[in-house]
Design an enzyme around this catalytic site. Sequence first.
Site, PDB file in Angstrom:
ATOM      1  N   GLY A 139       0.805  -1.084  -0.044  1.00  0.00           N
ATOM      2  CA  GLY A 139       0.024  -0.089   0.185  1.00  0.00           C
ATOM      3  C   GLY A 139       0.832   1.123   0.086  1.00  0.00           C
ATOM      4  O   GLY A 139       1.054   1.897  -1.194  1.00  0.00           O
ATOM      5  N   THR A 166     -10.659   2.703  -6.066  1.00  0.00           N
ATOM      6  CA  THR A 166     -11.970   3.101  -6.447  1.00  0.00           C
ATOM      7  C   THR A 166     -12.445   3.028  -7.698  1.00  0.00           C
ATOM      8  O   THR A 166     -11.678   3.194  -8.705  1.00  0.00           O
ATOM      9  CB  THR A 166     -11.665   5.156  -5.917  1.00  0.00           C
ATOM     10  OG1 THR A 166     -11.103   4.966  -4.578  1.00  0.00           O
ATOM     11  CG2 THR A 166     -13.074   5.598  -5.998  1.00  0.00           C
ATOM     12  N   ARG A 275     -31.694  25.927  17.127  1.00  0.00           N
ATOM     13  CA  ARG A 275     -31.950  24.903  18.332  1.00  0.00           C
ATOM     14  C   ARG A 275     -31.830  25.793  19.468  1.00  0.00           C
ATOM     15  O   ARG A 275     -31.027  26.683  19.807  1.00  0.00           O
ATOM     16  CB  ARG A 275     -31.045  23.971  18.409  1.00  0.00           C
ATOM     17  CG  ARG A 275     -31.138  22.929  19.903  1.00  0.00           C
ATOM     18  CD  ARG A 275     -32.208  22.063  19.572  1.00  0.00           C
ATOM     19  NE  ARG A 275     -32.092  21.050  20.656  1.00  0.00           N
ATOM     20  CZ  ARG A 275     -33.198  20.135  21.019  1.00  0.00           C
ATOM     21  NH1 ARG A 275     -34.268  20.310  20.382  1.00  0.00           N
ATOM     22  NH2 ARG A 275     -32.960  19.254  22.127  1.00  0.00           N
ATOM     23  N   GLU A 370      -4.751   7.819  -0.978  1.00  0.00           N
ATOM     24  CA  GLU A 370      -3.793   8.477  -1.846  1.00  0.00           C
ATOM     25  C   GLU A 370      -2.517   9.023  -0.883  1.00  0.00           C
ATOM     26  O   GLU A 370      -2.175  10.038  -0.903  1.00  0.00           O
ATOM     27  CB  GLU A 370      -4.169   9.719  -2.753  1.00  0.00           C
ATOM     28  CG  GLU A 370      -5.333   9.255  -3.603  1.00  0.00           C
ATOM     29  CD  GLU A 370      -5.639  10.265  -4.614  1.00  0.00           C
ATOM     30  OE1 GLU A 370      -4.934  11.335  -4.885  1.00  0.00           O
ATOM     31  OE2 GLU A 370      -7.050  10.378  -5.186  1.00  0.00           O
TER      32      GLU A 370
END
Length: 390
Positions: A139, A166, A275, A370
């Site tokens: 890798g 990918t 909120r 990457e």
Amino acid sequence: MGERVPASVDRLLPTEEARELLALVRDIARREITPTAAAEEDAGRFPRELFTLLSASGLLGLPYDSRHGGGDQPYEVYLQVLEELAAARLTVGLGVSVHTLATYALAAHGTDAQRAAHLPGVLGGGLLGAYCLSEPSSGSDAAALRTRAVRHGGDWVIDGTKAWTTHGGIADFYTVLARTGGEGPHGITAFLVPGDADGLTAAPPERKMGLKGSPTAQLHFDCVRVSDDRRLGAEGQGFAIALAALDSGRLGIAACAVGLAQAALDQAVAHATERRQFGRPLADFQGLRFLLADMATRVESGRALYLAAARLRDAGRPFARQAAMAKLHGTDAAMQVTVDAVQVLGGYGYTADFPVERHLREAKALQIVEGTNQIQRMVIARHLLGPQTR
């Protein structure tokens, strides 16, 4: 709260054309991407038809030459387009970045004949690309790859397995790095392999914690034959081509990370404004205001880093160190900002009913793809201390 609140980003774009381009991208994101992002990610659906639309709109070839269907846009503009797409749905922004990465070897190192034959379809003809460098046993140590290409007459025969691809299994073309010589980085060559090549098969997609709509798969090359006119660059030049592609690709990841972080920040600001607790808006509480200020600063600094690196690239100056810094800082910032966005939303942020939960899961991937952020630190240190250091 299901849809992204539009970002209030004050962008400095170099031309009116670039401003119109970004307006087009925001319109596509608003109409075609954001409304279905949550449901499609939950279903693990890749939006191929959306990439066809992006291709037809000229958005898959922005930084490449218009002679072959590209957009002639500087990286400074292209990356801001990526940021907008990633803010709407990371699967889309990342997909465009990967396609651009896969195109690099052909555009930068292909012959005139190769560019004329393949670039029009790649840049604007609806084709989708993928990049094959990593392997199950290599890798971060990419120079140790084992996939081999052997000459057979006027062809090359490729055997081996690529990992973490990918668009693996759905791409129309793959830029493949394979060993054609001895061990180490100087024995690697790049090839342009059709997605439907005989002997090329994809394993089932990996089951990931995030980015479920973006397929990531192993690819198996079993006597895959490609002609020599699909070799990109000289024999043995592949590793140098791969590293140059990754320098630019890291800027794409940095821009995607900033877009993801901006989307999380937008959601947090909207929630803090709407909120109410203890009779007043959450935004009135100083502790939360400080948290939002820190989040905004991380987003803005990430954007500044990737733009500074892009401007160096556009000027033809070295940018590898700055690209590594942009990827490192931008993805670490996205991780922290998404964690903080979940905290701002409290229990709501921990549910899948609100986008920040998805953003948090997606941010983690960007610290890995990457080149992990540990690799980015190694790159930066080498530039600081010299290539002879380890």
